[in-house]
Write an enzyme that holds these catalytic residues in place. Structure first.
Site, short mmCIF file in Angstrom:
data_model
loop_
_atom_site.label_atom_id
_atom_site.label_comp_id
_atom_site.label_asym_id
_atom_site.label_seq_id
_atom_site.Cartn_x
_atom_site.Cartn_y
_atom_site.Cartn_z
N ARG A 1 -6.97 -13.24 60.87
CA ARG A 1 -6.61 -14.23 61.99
C ARG A 1 -6.43 -15.59 61.50
O ARG A 1 -5.59 -16.42 62.43
CB ARG A 1 -7.64 -14.05 62.97
CG ARG A 1 -7.31 -12.72 63.97
CD ARG A 1 -8.41 -12.94 65.05
NE ARG A 1 -10.04 -12.84 64.69
CZ ARG A 1 -10.80 -11.91 64.31
NH1 ARG A 1 -10.28 -10.70 64.29
NH2 ARG A 1 -11.81 -12.20 64.06
N GLU B 1 -20.50 -12.71 59.54
CA GLU B 1 -21.56 -12.58 60.78
C GLU B 1 -21.62 -11.06 60.84
O GLU B 1 -22.88 -10.70 61.33
CB GLU B 1 -20.77 -13.18 61.98
CG GLU B 1 -21.78 -13.44 63.10
CD GLU B 1 -21.23 -14.05 64.35
OE1 GLU B 1 -19.92 -14.28 64.41
OE2 GLU B 1 -21.79 -14.17 65.37
P1 AMP Z 1 -18.23 -16.56 59.19
O1 AMP Z 1 -18.03 -16.45 57.55
O2 AMP Z 1 -19.80 -16.22 59.70
O3 AMP Z 1 -18.00 -18.03 59.41
O4 AMP Z 1 -17.24 -15.85 59.96
C1 AMP Z 1 -15.91 -16.01 60.20
C2 AMP Z 1 -14.95 -15.21 59.82
O5 AMP Z 1 -15.30 -13.93 60.73
C3 AMP Z 1 -13.51 -15.41 60.55
O6 AMP Z 1 -12.62 -14.90 59.55
C4 AMP Z 1 -13.43 -15.04 61.83
O7 AMP Z 1 -12.26 -14.29 62.09
C5 AMP Z 1 -14.38 -13.76 61.95
N1 AMP Z 1 -15.50 -14.04 63.06
C6 AMP Z 1 -16.86 -14.47 62.96
N2 AMP Z 1 -17.43 -14.40 64.05
C7 AMP Z 1 -16.54 -14.40 64.77
C8 AMP Z 1 -16.80 -14.33 66.30
N3 AMP Z 1 -17.65 -14.38 67.20
N4 AMP Z 1 -15.31 -13.91 67.06
C9 AMP Z 1 -14.36 -13.75 66.17
N5 AMP Z 1 -14.11 -13.61 64.99
C10 AMP Z 1 -15.40 -14.01 64.43
#
Ligand code: AMP
Length: 170
Positions: free
Chosen positions: A58, A95
């Site tokens: 995204r 996540e």
């Molecule tokens: P993080 O590494 O935990 O910061 O997660 C970021 C990545 O995971 C991004 O590339 C987002 O597209 C996706 N992502 C994580 N959490 C969400 C969420 N709650 N909603 C949508 N995309 C998420």
């Protein structure tokens, strides 16, 4: 921007239990909202930028649009096995799960000024891995800019060495 925040829908327990997924597809259907998001990103970013680096998948929506607005190039960071030429790889936790990010070894000229972009900053694991890739390729991370941050998940702390901004904060 407040009036546009409601175009981001929270989908509970997607893609698995316990995740509150932020769905940006309603926002993408509204050209005024997209334009306003891009204007906020451009206003936040200082200095000459050589490349916007976007994270799959995204980060590929606003990333190239932002690069066009800034008058610079776009470079993709992709998931494992998607880039056709020689790559540098970095493992990371997200996540919901674990994965590996890759960049073409020749993606950035030495000392390139880079803005890192993704849709969501959650725990910061993805963006931290992306920053490491950029720096291992001798890029300079000027700014990390996200469509949104999920502040309870602490991603800003992982990126504390860099300017971090977002259009929306939840
Ligand atoms: P993080 O590494 O935990 O910061 O997660 C970021 C990545 O995971 C991004 O590339 C987002 O597209 C996706 N992502 C994580 N959490 C969400 C969420 N709650 N909603 C949508 N995309 C998420």
């Amino acid at each position: 921007m407040k009036k546009y925040a409601s175009l981001i829908k929270t989908v509970v327990d997607f893609p698995k239990p316990g995740i509150a997924f932020k769905d940006i597809t309603p926002l993408l259907k509204d050209p005024k909202a997209v334009e306003a998001c891009l204007a906020k990103m451009v206003a936040d970013i200082q200095g000459p930028v050589d490349y916007v680096v976007g994270i799959e998948s995204r980060g590929f929506i606003f990333g190239p649009l932002l690069a066009q607005k800034l008058g610079c190039g776009f470079v993709p960071i992709r998931k494992k096995g998607k880039l056709p030429r020689q790559t540098l790889a970095m493992a990371y936790d997200l996540e919901y799960g674990q994965d590996q990010l890759e960049m073409h070894c020749d993606a950035l000229p030495h000392g390139a000024n880079v803005v890192l972009h993704d849709d969501v900053l959650a725990t910061g694991g993805t963006a931290s891995a992306a920053v490491k890739l950029i720096e291992q390729l001798d890029g300079i991370v000027l700014h990390c800019h996200f469509l949104m941050t999920l502040s309870a998940l602490g991603g800003r702390e992982k990126l504390r060495a860099y300017p971090v901004d977002a259009v929306f904060n939840f």
